[in-house]
Motif scaffolding. Sequence first.
Motif, mmCIF file in Angstrom:
data_model
loop_
_atom_site.group_PDB
_atom_site.id
_atom_site.type_symbol
_atom_site.label_atom_id
_atom_site.label_comp_id
_atom_site.label_asym_id
_atom_site.label_seq_id
_atom_site.Cartn_x
_atom_site.Cartn_y
_atom_site.Cartn_z
ATOM 1 N N HIS A 30 0.820 -1.212 0.000
ATOM 2 C CA HIS A 30 0.000 0.000 0.000
ATOM 3 C C HIS A 30 0.853 1.261 0.000
ATOM 4 O O HIS A 30 0.514 2.248 -0.666
ATOM 5 C CB HIS A 30 -0.948 0.012 1.192
ATOM 6 C CG HIS A 30 -1.978 1.089 1.103
ATOM 7 N ND1 HIS A 30 -1.734 2.391 1.509
ATOM 8 C CD2 HIS A 30 -3.253 1.082 0.629
ATOM 9 C CE1 HIS A 30 -2.806 3.129 1.303
ATOM 10 N NE2 HIS A 30 -3.735 2.365 0.771
ATOM 11 N N ASP A 31 1.965 1.254 0.720
ATOM 12 C CA ASP A 31 2.810 2.446 0.754
ATOM 13 C C ASP A 31 3.375 2.760 -0.625
ATOM 14 O O ASP A 31 3.432 3.921 -1.048
ATOM 15 C CB ASP A 31 3.951 2.263 1.759
ATOM 16 C CG ASP A 31 3.470 2.264 3.210
ATOM 17 O OD1 ASP A 31 2.337 2.728 3.454
ATOM 18 O OD2 ASP A 31 4.222 1.795 4.080
ATOM 19 N N GLY A 32 3.785 1.708 -1.341
ATOM 20 C CA GLY A 32 4.283 1.918 -2.697
ATOM 21 C C GLY A 32 3.208 2.445 -3.617
ATOM 22 O O GLY A 32 3.448 3.339 -4.448
ATOM 23 N N ALA A 33 1.991 1.918 -3.459
ATOM 24 C CA ALA A 33 0.874 2.396 -4.274
ATOM 25 C C ALA A 33 0.549 3.837 -3.944
ATOM 26 O O ALA A 33 0.232 4.646 -4.834
ATOM 27 C CB ALA A 33 -0.345 1.505 -4.062
ATOM 28 N N ALA A 34 0.623 4.202 -2.662
ATOM 29 C CA ALA A 34 0.327 5.580 -2.259
ATOM 30 C C ALA A 34 1.346 6.546 -2.847
ATOM 31 O O ALA A 34 0.990 7.638 -3.316
ATOM 32 C CB ALA A 34 0.307 5.676 -0.737
ATOM 33 N N SER A 35 2.621 6.157 -2.837
ATOM 34 C CA SER A 35 3.661 7.017 -3.422
ATOM 35 C C SER A 35 3.435 7.205 -4.916
ATOM 36 O O SER A 35 3.580 8.309 -5.457
ATOM 37 C CB SER A 35 5.045 6.423 -3.169
ATOM 38 O OG SER A 35 5.334 6.385 -1.788
ATOM 39 N N ALA A 36 3.073 6.113 -5.592
ATOM 40 C CA ALA A 36 2.823 6.197 -7.031
ATOM 41 C C ALA A 36 1.601 7.063 -7.321
ATOM 42 O O ALA A 36 1.619 7.906 -8.228
ATOM 43 C CB ALA A 36 2.636 4.800 -7.610
ATOM 44 N N ALA A 37 0.523 6.874 -6.553
ATOM 45 C CA ALA A 37 -0.697 7.646 -6.786
ATOM 46 C C ALA A 37 -0.450 9.135 -6.578
ATOM 47 O O ALA A 37 -1.026 9.984 -7.272
ATOM 48 C CB ALA A 37 -1.814 7.154 -5.876
ATOM 49 N N ALA A 38 0.426 9.471 -5.627
ATOM 50 C CA ALA A 38 0.726 10.879 -5.366
ATOM 51 C C ALA A 38 1.461 11.532 -6.532
ATOM 52 O O ALA A 38 1.451 12.766 -6.666
ATOM 53 C CB ALA A 38 1.559 10.995 -4.092
ATOM 54 N N ALA A 39 2.080 10.716 -7.370
ATOM 55 C CA ALA A 39 2.825 11.239 -8.516
ATOM 56 C C ALA A 39 1.974 11.390 -9.770
ATOM 57 O O ALA A 39 2.457 11.889 -10.799
ATOM 58 C CB ALA A 39 4.016 10.331 -8.813
ATOM 59 N N LEU A 40 0.702 10.975 -9.718
ATOM 60 C CA LEU A 40 -0.190 11.125 -10.870
ATOM 61 C C LEU A 40 -0.595 12.588 -11.050
ATOM 62 O O LEU A 40 -0.534 13.369 -10.097
ATOM 63 C CB LEU A 40 -1.458 10.279 -10.669
ATOM 64 C CG LEU A 40 -1.297 8.760 -10.709
ATOM 65 C CD1 LEU A 40 -2.607 8.095 -10.299
ATOM 66 C CD2 LEU A 40 -0.871 8.297 -12.091
ATOM 67 N N PRO A 41 -1.022 12.964 -12.253
ATOM 68 C CA PRO A 41 -1.586 14.300 -12.429
ATOM 69 C C PRO A 41 -2.747 14.523 -11.462
ATOM 70 O O PRO A 41 -3.408 13.562 -11.050
ATOM 71 C CB PRO A 41 -2.083 14.282 -13.878
ATOM 72 C CG PRO A 41 -1.291 13.216 -14.549
ATOM 73 C CD PRO A 41 -1.029 12.177 -13.497
#
Length: 249
Positions: free
Chosen positions: A42-53
């Motif tokens: 989940h932490d990795g997914a959260a970091s990735a989602a934060a980098a989306l437009p």
Amino acid sequence: MSLSPLSGKVAVILGGTGGIGFAAGDALARLGASIVLAGRNHDGAASAAAALPAGNHLAASAEIRDSASLRELAASVLHHYGRIDILVNAAGFTRAVPHADLDALDDDLIDELFAVNWRGQFAAIRAFAPHLRAGGDGLVVNVGSIAGRNGQGSNVAYCAAKAGLDAMAMSLGRALAPEIRVLNVSPGVVDTDFVPGRDAAFNERAARTTPLKRIGRAQDVAEAIAACATTLRFATGTTLVVDGGRLLG
């Protein structure tokens, strides 16, 4: 002012923290979709989602080998957004095993390869299908590989699993129509760390033997996925090859 092509749509990306999965989420977000990036961590997914437009995006954790986890994810996304329009199956796993080394491809590895690269995709479609069907315009895009056609992938079982995705698209493209379209996007060599052990020298050799003289980028695959959602709307049950001509061999 016209809306973006995917404004109001919700897209779930399984394997959303990987190179192709994240690029697909980025491409669909730029077209107006709300994105759910799902990964094992989940932490990795959260970091990735934060980098989306900027947008109404969500990070989630799910295990592609666990059907209950996929059903829970589908229910959570539906509760959060009230709809699900697009499912992108970008999760995957492989290990380089020489094709002639039959003993190295043992039963446990074969089972894991099929669980992650075929059974999980089917289970995800099974979990999300009722919600995709409800909107009357659902889309599934599986990320395949030309290894399923030329038999030259990282190992024999991986090639077979990817060939199975091609067959799945045909079967489910027929079975789930007209409410859900099912497509495969099939890349060749892509510049990600998906296959352990592939280095710059391998990529350079692959580029030289590819008609368009380069290997693929994650963005190339993502643009094909975006096309499935926007311009290729009369297509289902088929595979779109995005490999720079490498399959022409």
